[in-house]
Structure formats: structure tokens, C-alpha cells
Design a protein around this motif. Structure first.
Motif, PDB file in Angstrom:
ATOM      1  N   ASN B 204       0.822  -1.221   0.000  1.00 24.37           N
ATOM      2  CA  ASN B 204       0.000   0.000   0.000  1.00 24.37           C
ATOM      3  C   ASN B 204       0.853   1.267   0.000  1.00 24.37           C
ATOM      4  O   ASN B 204       0.312   2.366  -0.088  1.00 24.37           O
ATOM      5  CB  ASN B 204      -0.924   0.025   1.222  1.00 24.37           C
ATOM      6  N   LYS B 205       2.157   1.127   0.109  1.00 28.02           N
ATOM      7  CA  LYS B 205       3.132   2.233   0.021  1.00 28.02           C
ATOM      8  C   LYS B 205       2.672   3.501   0.722  1.00 28.02           C
ATOM      9  O   LYS B 205       2.701   4.583   0.132  1.00 28.02           O
ATOM     10  CB  LYS B 205       3.459   2.509  -1.442  1.00 28.02           C
ATOM     11  N   GLU B 206       2.295   3.352   2.002  1.00 30.65           N
ATOM     12  CA  GLU B 206       1.816   4.512   2.751  1.00 30.65           C
ATOM     13  C   GLU B 206       2.948   5.459   3.099  1.00 30.65           C
ATOM     14  O   GLU B 206       2.745   6.655   3.249  1.00 30.65           O
ATOM     15  CB  GLU B 206       1.090   4.050   4.017  1.00 30.65           C
ATOM     16  N   ASP B 207       4.160   4.968   3.224  1.00 33.90           N
ATOM     17  CA  ASP B 207       5.294   5.864   3.488  1.00 33.90           C
ATOM     18  C   ASP B 207       6.247   5.831   2.292  1.00 33.90           C
ATOM     19  O   ASP B 207       6.152   6.652   1.393  1.00 33.90           O
ATOM     20  CB  ASP B 207       6.000   5.452   4.790  1.00 33.90           C
ATOM     21  N   ILE B 208       7.132   4.839   2.254  1.00 34.62           N
ATOM     22  CA  ILE B 208       8.074   4.736   1.129  1.00 34.62           C
ATOM     23  C   ILE B 208       7.303   4.289  -0.112  1.00 34.62           C
ATOM     24  O   ILE B 208       6.598   3.289  -0.072  1.00 34.62           O
ATOM     25  CB  ILE B 208       9.202   3.731   1.465  1.00 34.62           C
ATOM     26  N   ASP B 209       7.422   5.055  -1.166  1.00 37.88           N
ATOM     27  CA  ASP B 209       6.632   4.727  -2.356  1.00 37.88           C
ATOM     28  C   ASP B 209       7.518   4.451  -3.563  1.00 37.88           C
ATOM     29  O   ASP B 209       8.751   4.408  -3.463  1.00 37.88           O
ATOM     30  CB  ASP B 209       5.609   5.835  -2.650  1.00 37.88           C
ATOM     31  N   GLU B 210       6.894   4.253  -4.714  1.00 43.09           N
ATOM     32  CA  GLU B 210       7.619   3.904  -5.933  1.00 43.09           C
ATOM     33  C   GLU B 210       8.654   4.959  -6.308  1.00 43.09           C
ATOM     34  O   GLU B 210       9.737   4.635  -6.815  1.00 43.09           O
ATOM     35  CB  GLU B 210       6.643   3.661  -7.089  1.00 43.09           C
ATOM     36  N   SER B 211       8.378   6.216  -6.019  1.00 41.94           N
ATOM     37  CA  SER B 211       9.325   7.275  -6.373  1.00 41.94           C
ATOM     38  C   SER B 211      10.582   7.191  -5.512  1.00 41.94           C
ATOM     39  O   SER B 211      11.694   7.380  -6.002  1.00 41.94           O
ATOM     40  CB  SER B 211       8.663   8.646  -6.190  1.00 41.94           C
ATOM     41  N   ASP B 212      10.377   6.908  -4.229  1.00 40.69           N
ATOM     42  CA  ASP B 212      11.531   6.754  -3.332  1.00 40.69           C
ATOM     43  C   ASP B 212      12.417   5.601  -3.804  1.00 40.69           C
ATOM     44  O   ASP B 212      13.644   5.681  -3.792  1.00 40.69           O
ATOM     45  CB  ASP B 212      11.063   6.467  -1.900  1.00 40.69           C
ATOM     46  N   MET B 213      11.787   4.526  -4.226  1.00 44.91           N
ATOM     47  CA  MET B 213      12.545   3.362  -4.665  1.00 44.91           C
ATOM     48  C   MET B 213      13.286   3.652  -5.966  1.00 44.91           C
ATOM     49  O   MET B 213      14.427   3.232  -6.164  1.00 44.91           O
ATOM     50  CB  MET B 213      11.635   2.151  -4.842  1.00 44.91           C
ATOM     51  N   LEU B 214      12.626   4.401  -6.831  1.00 48.37           N
ATOM     52  CA  LEU B 214      13.238   4.805  -8.090  1.00 48.37           C
ATOM     53  C   LEU B 214      14.512   5.594  -7.797  1.00 48.37           C
ATOM     54  O   LEU B 214      15.569   5.355  -8.383  1.00 48.37           O
ATOM     55  CB  LEU B 214      12.224   5.694  -8.834  1.00 48.37           C
ATOM     56  N   ASP B 215      14.391   6.507  -6.855  1.00 47.03           N
ATOM     57  CA  ASP B 215      15.518   7.344  -6.473  1.00 47.03           C
ATOM     58  C   ASP B 215      16.647   6.483  -5.901  1.00 47.03           C
ATOM     59  O   ASP B 215      17.825   6.679  -6.218  1.00 47.03           O
ATOM     60  CB  ASP B 215      15.038   8.341  -5.411  1.00 47.03           C
ATOM     61  N   PHE B 216      16.282   5.504  -5.105  1.00 42.32           N
ATOM     62  CA  PHE B 216      17.285   4.631  -4.505  1.00 42.32           C
ATOM     63  C   PHE B 216      17.995   3.796  -5.575  1.00 42.32           C
ATOM     64  O   PHE B 216      19.235   3.727  -5.617  1.00 42.32           O
ATOM     65  CB  PHE B 216      16.625   3.721  -3.467  1.00 42.32           C
ATOM     66  N   PHE B 217      17.228   3.186  -6.471  1.00 43.84           N
ATOM     67  CA  PHE B 217      17.821   2.340  -7.519  1.00 43.84           C
ATOM     68  C   PHE B 217      18.621   3.166  -8.524  1.00 43.84           C
ATOM     69  O   PHE B 217      19.470   2.648  -9.239  1.00 43.84           O
ATOM     70  CB  PHE B 217      16.744   1.530  -8.249  1.00 43.84           C
ATOM     71  N   CYS B 218      18.365   4.438  -8.534  1.00 43.16           N
ATOM     72  CA  CYS B 218      19.114   5.368  -9.381  1.00 43.16           C
ATOM     73  C   CYS B 218      20.565   5.460  -8.911  1.00 43.16           C
ATOM     74  O   CYS B 218      21.464   5.731  -9.700  1.00 43.16           O
ATOM     75  CB  CYS B 218      18.412   6.716  -9.301  1.00 43.16           C
ATOM     76  N   ASN B 219      20.786   5.194  -7.621  1.00 45.13           N
ATOM     77  CA  ASN B 219      22.110   5.400  -7.043  1.00 45.13           C
ATOM     78  C   ASN B 219      22.809   4.142  -6.551  1.00 45.13           C
ATOM     79  O   ASN B 219      23.877   4.231  -5.966  1.00 45.13           O
ATOM     80  CB  ASN B 219      21.996   6.404  -5.879  1.00 45.13           C
ATOM     81  N   ASP B 220      22.202   2.984  -6.727  1.00 52.90           N
ATOM     82  CA  ASP B 220      22.885   1.760  -6.289  1.00 52.90           C
ATOM     83  C   ASP B 220      23.445   1.021  -7.512  1.00 52.90           C
ATOM     84  O   ASP B 220      23.584   1.598  -8.590  1.00 52.90           O
ATOM     85  CB  ASP B 220      21.956   0.876  -5.436  1.00 52.90           C
ATOM     86  N   ASN B 221      23.757  -0.246  -7.339  1.00 55.28           N
ATOM     87  CA  ASN B 221      24.379  -1.036  -8.417  1.00 55.28           C
ATOM     88  C   ASN B 221      23.377  -1.581  -9.448  1.00 55.28           C
ATOM     89  O   ASN B 221      23.650  -2.566 -10.112  1.00 55.28           O
ATOM     90  CB  ASN B 221      25.160  -2.198  -7.791  1.00 55.28           C
ATOM     91  N   THR B 222      22.230  -0.950  -9.554  1.00 51.02           N
ATOM     92  CA  THR B 222      21.202  -1.373 -10.506  1.00 51.02           C
ATOM     93  C   THR B 222      21.513  -0.848 -11.906  1.00 51.02           C
ATOM     94  O   THR B 222      21.953   0.285 -12.053  1.00 51.02           O
ATOM     95  CB  THR B 222      19.829  -0.819 -10.035  1.00 51.02           C
ATOM     96  N   GLU B 223      21.277  -1.687 -12.922  1.00 55.56           N
ATOM     97  CA  GLU B 223      21.443  -1.229 -14.312  1.00 55.56           C
ATOM     98  C   GLU B 223      20.112  -0.924 -14.988  1.00 55.56           C
ATOM     99  O   GLU B 223      20.011  -0.034 -15.829  1.00 55.56           O
ATOM    100  CB  GLU B 223      22.157  -2.311 -15.139  1.00 55.56           C
ATOM    101  N   VAL B 224      19.097  -1.728 -14.674  1.00 56.82           N
ATOM    102  CA  VAL B 224      17.770  -1.536 -15.267  1.00 56.82           C
ATOM    103  C   VAL B 224      16.740  -1.616 -14.146  1.00 56.82           C
ATOM    104  O   VAL B 224      16.864  -2.462 -13.250  1.00 56.82           O
ATOM    105  CB  VAL B 224      17.448  -2.629 -16.322  1.00 56.82           C
ATOM    106  N   ILE B 225      15.739  -0.727 -14.187  1.00 57.77           N
ATOM    107  CA  ILE B 225      14.703  -0.706 -13.153  1.00 57.77           C
ATOM    108  C   ILE B 225      13.375  -1.151 -13.768  1.00 57.77           C
ATOM    109  O   ILE B 225      12.960  -0.625 -14.803  1.00 57.77           O
ATOM    110  CB  ILE B 225      14.543   0.716 -12.560  1.00 57.77           C
ATOM    111  N   GLY B 226      12.753  -2.144 -13.154  1.00 59.93           N
ATOM    112  CA  GLY B 226      11.440  -2.610 -13.595  1.00 59.93           C
ATOM    113  C   GLY B 226      10.406  -2.329 -12.524  1.00 59.93           C
ATOM    114  O   GLY B 226      10.697  -2.457 -11.339  1.00 59.93           O
ATOM    115  N   MET B 227       9.215  -1.915 -12.916  1.00 56.95           N
ATOM    116  CA  MET B 227       8.173  -1.604 -11.930  1.00 56.95           C
ATOM    117  C   MET B 227       6.845  -2.207 -12.328  1.00 56.95           C
ATOM    118  O   MET B 227       6.431  -2.083 -13.482  1.00 56.95           O
ATOM    119  CB  MET B 227       7.994  -0.085 -11.811  1.00 56.95           C
ATOM    120  N   TYR B 228       6.183  -2.833 -11.370  1.00 57.84           N
ATOM    121  CA  TYR B 228       4.798  -3.238 -11.567  1.00 57.84           C
ATOM    122  C   TYR B 228       3.962  -2.390 -10.612  1.00 57.84           C
ATOM    123  O   TYR B 228       4.066  -2.536  -9.395  1.00 57.84           O
ATOM    124  CB  TYR B 228       4.601  -4.724 -11.250  1.00 57.84           C
TER     125      TYR B 228
END
Lengths: 471, 471
Positions: B204-228
Motif C-alpha cells: 500500500n506504500k503509505e510511506d516509502i513509495d515507488e518514487s523513493d525506490m526509483l531514487d534509490f535504484f538510481c544510485n545503487d548497483n542497478t542497471e535496469v529498473i522494472g516496476m509493476y
């Protein structure tokens, strides 16, 4: 052009697929000889009729007695398969005519698909066949395959490769303009619940064309007709033939763009047809135009393994919550509807077990017993509020497979289809389908598409019936 | 709403995926206890940090020391995972706050997705976390999975089920709103060349949401981000975050139709978003909207295993004639172009061997040697007339596989991608991909789509770079 197809020709067409004797002209023992591969596959399949090899030395090939000329064969020959260099073809056809042969498959390439000189050769062939009243398939083709009669004259097939298909004859027949597509279709059916009946490769289709084959499959033991076309030879004939066919016709056509048409032309010498007109004609004639080669082999099972969809209202149920929403989106986008379940139906559903959600899409929740499955199936299939089902059961326990097997029976009992998708990796789906022979689709998109084409065919059939009643 | 994400929060987010110690609150030895399955998977993966089970009896679970309350744990606890009935959650969070815990994953369901009483409970939770400065994932979620740190707090995972994924950590990270979708993605990667990095289920992402995760994966060892996604919580935040991310972002969103949105709402309590606005925002922010769940796992390999596509001009080559036309149609329909090969290039191609057709689409003919393959690859990849390749080689001999392996290397050398499709049954494709770890797609549509998204990402990147330079 050899005139319209007549009753007499339809009867004789059958013997292209089940000849009383065959000569393979150009089969020899030279290395890489393609004719030899035809003799080999015919022999491998234990085809019941006489098979003769015609080559310069008159040598036997793969156990088939050899002769220097078709004229030397002591028996009557029902079908000649020609696989020689193109230049030799006219003279061979003349000899076939003299021998009394009226059915020929010209597999040799090197005709209209190769430009002007090929076109001249083609004209020569046309003159000779007209003279003798010969009907032929090709040139530049692979000929036919019939799983029921166990006859196959495709060249290049390794004996054993399609044994499974010949041992499990089915009801889906194909008209193809590419051996590669034929091979892909045959391969894909290895793990499906439906199987191939006949396959005919028409190549440049200078005489017998896609419309003739459509007409033939309209009257044989075929249930579903699939076509891979690189061009349409005679649009009006195709349209008029298709209008008479009440079986589902699935067509994939290349040449939707100029680039595609150009590529197809160099492959099988077709004319670039106007795709918009073709599309319109398909809708007029009740032809289902498919969106991918995969649909040619994935969709037939909705017709052969399930009753037809007679309305738009679909009930979705899943034990994997997200797929409810995914299915709802796809169904609405496909012009279908989410069935509205009345308060009574929802109440009955709720009583079956621990459902998460009894409104459509129904969320079964993770733990569900066989009895709950059966109750849910019965409530939905017997409901006047529902025309068809889209079950998305995650197969996490064997009971789910057993439930799906029961569902298939119940669908037939209630005369309503279910397009089943299992939300597992495609490897696993294929494995389950193969092992238990249950009609499951490989993606939610494919399952929804199956419901869409089933309903489209239902509506086409109503129109065709009305038209036939008027006539 | 807990305010915008800050640098400090980004750093701390890492420890959701790699905590220094974990408490699983609600893990007990009762039958079917979901918390116990979390302890079991953490232990099975040999996660290096301390794991504590909190339950009424204070009993140890799956080898994790047990306590009656989080306040009784003698060590510092870095991350609390809560999986109790919803009603107990507020008090537990309060105790976590007292214990000094600032990261929580609330896996319990029974909040806003279940109507008014759940919403009141949610308000209570929001009040408490604000008071203690706690950040949390969920509720109604599965938490996180990290193949590199070997941490996983998804409930219901059978130990061993995903061993292959943890033993082969990759670079594709996922934000999901459904465990079913997560499982399907994990399953599908078993037979692919690319592998999963992290997966986070945000519920239900009441606090940390998809945008926060996007921001996080933007700065870690991720190469491609997939979202459902079943909804977007804050459209503007999502848009602004995505604009900063230069990695490819693939999004599948449910709720494109009213029916889909309604179903999604009952699943994870999202708001029905206007889909047209979302679609527009994706184009604005350089987000690739995918057309199916399958694309979430099938497309990443075009980014991880191949250079990016920097132009529209594609050369197609095949040894199965029909696929030339099929590919040409699909490429043009996808907004790409068939590369025009000059007379010189065609002449060079012709000299490599017995090609059927040296114009694009190139028909290699059936018999082709390794050297011919290599020559064709080199001519096309080094040509200024070609931006990328679409090879459709039928794998009929082992040499074709060896050639594909060489092609992958050469693509990197020349900085141009190849979207390879093998025209075999999907079973066989998956088998070959798995055995030889070569990036092949499962249909011509998928291969063309891969080229399309690669080029779309290239163009988005150019735009983003320009924007960043301006700032």
C-alpha cells in the motif's frame, strides 16, 4: 490461371494428401540430394503406396525403385513430386502429362521469384499443364504433409523429427508460404493440446492457391484453418471462398508495410497487395487476422478444446491478486466485458470457502480446496450473468491441476469456454500443458486474445448463417 | 506523508536490503505461521546478521532466538519486519520506536485496502511513525529481496526455491505491488542471461513509495529498473524523480481501464489514476511503459547484454526466408527502419558465401559456414549504413550457436546491438538461452520491441543529459 475450382477438383485434391502412388522426380543418391530426403521421409513414415525415384541413372533411392524417366515406371502414378533444377521442369511435366499424371507438386525454385528468366520458364510450364489438364502446387514450395494418411513430401525433413506429430494426428490445417514457418508451427505443437491435421506449402502458387486450399479444408476433417501468406493471389476469389467457410480461419499476412511486401516478393514472388483492403476484406469475409506467427499455433486450442464464446461477459478468478486487475484491463481493451455478478451470485461464491473477494475479478485467496474450486466453477458457468471464464490459477499444488482438468469438462457441459492462464514462467506452463494435456495459454494477453477471437468467430458465424439462409 | 526523501534517507534505505540485525515480529511456531517462513528463508540464505523472532511465548523460531517483545532483545535492532494481525501493529510500532528502530517493513494486511476501519488503523500508524521518525515499507507487502547481500524477508518462500537467483546476483531491480508478479519474474529469470539485483514489494506504500525506490535504484548497483504498479501515489514526485534517473525504467501499470483500476484498488488500496495523464508523464520523464508483464523480464537483457541502439537503421539477416518479411513489417511498424545497404556493401556480402539475397533483409540461405557468419557480422556491424542488427538464425546445427556467441562479442566491439530471435519453439529457445547464456528473444515481436525500447531509451538519455547540462 486455370479456371475456377470445381467439384471434381476438390475430390482430386484429397489425393495430393493421400496419393495412391508417388514418383519423386529428381531423387538420386548424390550427396545432399533433396529428392532423396523426400524418399527417406515417405519410407520412414511407412506410407502405404508405391514410391518411385526418377533420376538420370535410374537408381533406387532410400529403398524406392528407380527409373530414368517417369515414362519408364511400370505402374500408374497418381502424384508426381518434382525437385530438379528449374530448367528441367517443363520437359518433365510434359512427360508426366504423357504418363497420364494429373497432380504434380513442383518443389523446385527458380521461377518468378527470380525475375524475368524465371517468369518465362513459368509461362512455359503454364502452357504445358493447360494442355494436359494438370493441377499443381508450387513451384518453390515444400508440398504437403498429412498426419492422418502419414504422407509427407517436404524436402529436408530428418526422419524421426516429426514422428510425434504423425503419431498424434489432429484437426488444425495450415496453408503456408514458408518452410521455416511450417517447421516452427510443427515444433510448437509438440507441447500443445491440439495437433496438426494437414499442412500445405503453396510457394509461388501459380496454379493451386490459398483460396483453393481454403475451399478444400472447408470440406475435409479440418476444424481450424491457419494460413501464413506472403501475398493474396486473387483478392475477390479469396473473399468469396472465405465467405463460404464456417470454420475459424486464422491468417497471418506479411507485407503490411512496403518493406515487408518487398521482402515477401523476393521470397515467393507475390504481388504487393494493399494491406488496408486486405484487412477490410478479412472483416467482410469473417477471417481472423492474427498478430503474430505464435498466434497461428497458440490460438486454435480455444476452438478445438473449448466451446465457442457466445457473449462478452467474462468472469475472472485468480489466486494471485494482481492478475485480477491485469485481466480486467486486457479484457476491456479487447472489447470484452467484466461480467457483473449479482449480490446473490457473490453471496453463493462467498459461501464456497475463504475467498478474498467475491466480486469480479474474484480473488480466491491462496489456500483453496478442490471442492471450493468445483463450487466456484459451477456457480460461474451455470450463471446467466457469465458468458465465459478467464481463470488465472497459480499452480502451487497438484490440486490446482486436477481442478483445471475438471474445469475443462465442466466448460463442455455448460457450453461456455475458459481461457486459462497459469502465472508461472513459460517453461513451467509448457511443461504442465504437455504433461496433463490441458489447454493453458502462455500469457494473460494470449488468453484474452483467445476469448476475443472465439467471440469474433461466433459473430462471424451468425452473419454467415444468415447469409446462407438468404441464399 | 513523511516529507521528501533526503540524502540521509537514501543512505539508510540501503539497510532495508542489508540490515545489520533483524527482528521478525509475529514469527512463531504455530502451524502455517508466515513469520516463521521469513525466519526460515533468512536462515536458509545464511544471512550474516542477527535475526530475532518476537512472539507471545518468546520462543525461538527456525533457529532464531525468541523474545516476548522487541524491547526484550538485548542487541540493537536495525530493521523490524512486522507480520502480525493488523490490529496489533500500532502498539508494536510504538515499541519499535522506543527500541530505537527507524526502519520497519509492515507486511501485515488489513489496512486501507480493506475499507474504513483499515484506514483508521492506518492513520494511527502514521501518527506513531511520525513521532519516532520511522520510515517504513508497506503495509500489505512482502518487503525486500537482495541477491547480493542474500537478504530476503518475503513470507511464504520455500527455502531453496530461489537459490539459483541468490547464487547468481544480477543488475535488474524491481519495484512490485504484487507477490504473484514477483514470483513470476523470479521464475522467468531462471532461464535468462540477465539476473535480478533487488526486488522490493511496496504494497500500500503509505510511506516509502515507488518514487523513493526509483531514487534509490538510481544510485545503487542497478542497471535496469522494472516496476509493476497498481497506482501512482504522487504523480508529480514520480515524474520529477524519473526525470533525474538515467537508467532505463520499465513500467507496467494496471488500471488502464476503469475495470482494471477498480480491481487494483481492492488489491493494494491505490487511487484510480487517469491513465492518459500517466502515459503522457511517462513520455515526459523518459519512462518506458511496457505492454505486458513478460516485457518486465524479457526486455532488460537488451540493456544489460547489448550496447544501446543509437539510430533507427536495422539490418535483418536470416536463414529462414519468411522471417525477413516478418521482421521488416515489425520494424517499420515499431518506428524503426530497414537499413539501405549500398551496392558496395551488398557486393561484399555476396562474396562471403552462397547468400540467397544480399539486400536487406539478407537471406543467408540454408547452408552457412562459421566464416560466412563472421564475415556477415563484421560487414554489417562495421558499416556506417547500419545502427543495429536483427538476426533470425534457425539453430539447426551447433555452428549457429557458436556464431551467435561470437556475434555478442562483436556487438560490444562495434558498439551496436543485435536483438536475436531464434525461429524455434519457445521450449527450445529457452533451453538454448539457458545452456549457452546467449541473449535471445522468444518471438520476433519481442526482439523488435527490444530494439524499439533500446532506441527510445537512447533518445530519452540525450534529452536528460541536455536538461542536466542546462541545470
Amino acid at each position: 490461371m486455370l479456371g475456377d475450382i470445381s467439384e471434381g477438383v476438390i475430390i482430386s485434391m484429397e489425393r495430393f494428401f493421400n496419393p495412391q502412388s508417388v514418383a519423386v522426380i529428381g531423387a538420386s543418391n548424390s550427396p545432399f540430394n533433396l529428392g532423396a530426403s523426400i524418399c527417406a521421409i515417405i519410407k520412414h513414415l511407412d506410407f502405404k503406396a508405391g514410391v518411385y525415384a526418377i533420376n538420370r541413372k535410374g537408381e533406387a533411392v532410400q529403398g524406392c525403385p528407380g527409373y530414368r524417366s517417369i515414362l519408364d515406371v511400370p505402374e500408374t502414378v497418381d502424384l508426381a513430386v518434382i525437385i530438379t533444377p528449374a530448367g528441367a521442369v517443363p520437359q518433365i511435366i510434359r512427360e508426366c502429362g504423357e504418363k497420364g499424371i494429373r497432380r504434380i507438386i513442383i518443389e523446385s525454385a527458380g521461377f518468378s521469384e527470380e525475375g524475368e528468366s524465371g517468369r518465362i520458364l513459368q509461362e512455359e510450364v503454364n502452357g504445358i499443364v493447360r494442355q494436359y489438364g494438370i493441377r499443381y502446387l508450387g513451384p518453390n514450395c515444400l508440398g504437403v504433409m498429412d498426419m492422418h494418411s502419414r504422407f509427407c513430401c517436404f524436402f529436408g525433413i530428418i526422419p524421426g523429427m516429426y514422428d510425434a506429430a504423425f503419431d498424434r494426428p489432429g484437426t488444425v490445417s495450415y496453408v503456408i508460404q514458408s518452410g521455416g514457418i511450417g517447421a516452427l508451427i510443427m515444433d510448437s505443437f509438440r507441447s500443445d493440446v491440439v495437433a496438426v491435421n494437414k499442412m500445405v506449402s503453396i510457394g509461388n502458387k501459380e496454379d493451386i492457391d490459398e483460396s483453393d486450399m481454403l475451399d478444400f479444408f472447408c470440406n475435409d476433417n479440418t476444424e481450424v484453418i491457419g494460413m501464413y501468406l506472403e501475398s493474396v493471389k486473387d483478392g475477390r476469389k479469396f473473399l468469396e471462398t472465405a465467405k463460404r467457410v464456417t470454420k475459424p480461419i486464422l491468417v497471418y499476412k506479411v507485407g503490411r508495410t512496403g518493406e515487408g511486401a518487398k521482402a515477401a516478393m523476393s521470397h515467393t514472388a507475390g504481388m504487393a497487395n494493399n494491406d488496408l483492403i486486405f484487412d477490410h476484406a478479412c472483416r467482410q469475409a469473417g477471417i481472423i487476422r492474427v498478430n503474430s506467427i505464435a498466434e497461428l499455433h497458440s490460438l486454435p486450442k480455444i476452438f478445438t478444446a473449448m466451446p465457442i464464446l457466445k457473449g462478452r461477459r467474462i468472469a475472472v478468478f485468480t489466486n494471485s491478486g494482481a492478475f485480477g486487475g491485469i485481466a480486467a484491463d486486457l479484457l476491456v481493451e479487447a472489447g470484452l466485458e467484466m461480467a457483473r455478478l449479482s449480490a446473490e451470485t457473490q453471496e453463493r461464491l462467498r459461501k464456497t470457502g475463504k475467498l478474498y473477494n467475491a466480486a469480479n475479478p474474484i480473488d480466491l485467496g491462496p489456500a483453496i480446496s478442490m471442492q471450493t474450486f468445483l463450487d466456484v466453477f459451477e456457480i460461474l458457468l451455470s450463471s446467466g450473468e457469465v458468458d465465459g471464464l478467464m481463470p488465472v490459477p497459480n499452480v502451487w499444488q497438484h490440486v490446482v491441476i486436477e481442478a483445471i482438468m475438471e474445469l475443462v469438462k465442466m466448460c463442455h457441459h455448460f457450453g461456455k469456454p475458459a481461457a486459462i492462464y497459469i502465472p508461472n514462467a513459460v517453461e513451467r506452463i509448457v511443461e504442465i500443458r504437455k504433461e496433463y494435456m490441458i489447454p493453458v495459454f502462455e500469457s494473460p494477453e494470449e488468453a484474452v486474445r483467445a476469448l476475443q477471437v472465439s467471440y469474433a468467430h461466433y459473430r462471424y458465424s451468425l452473419k454467415k448463417q444468415k447469409r446462407l439462409q438468404r441464399v
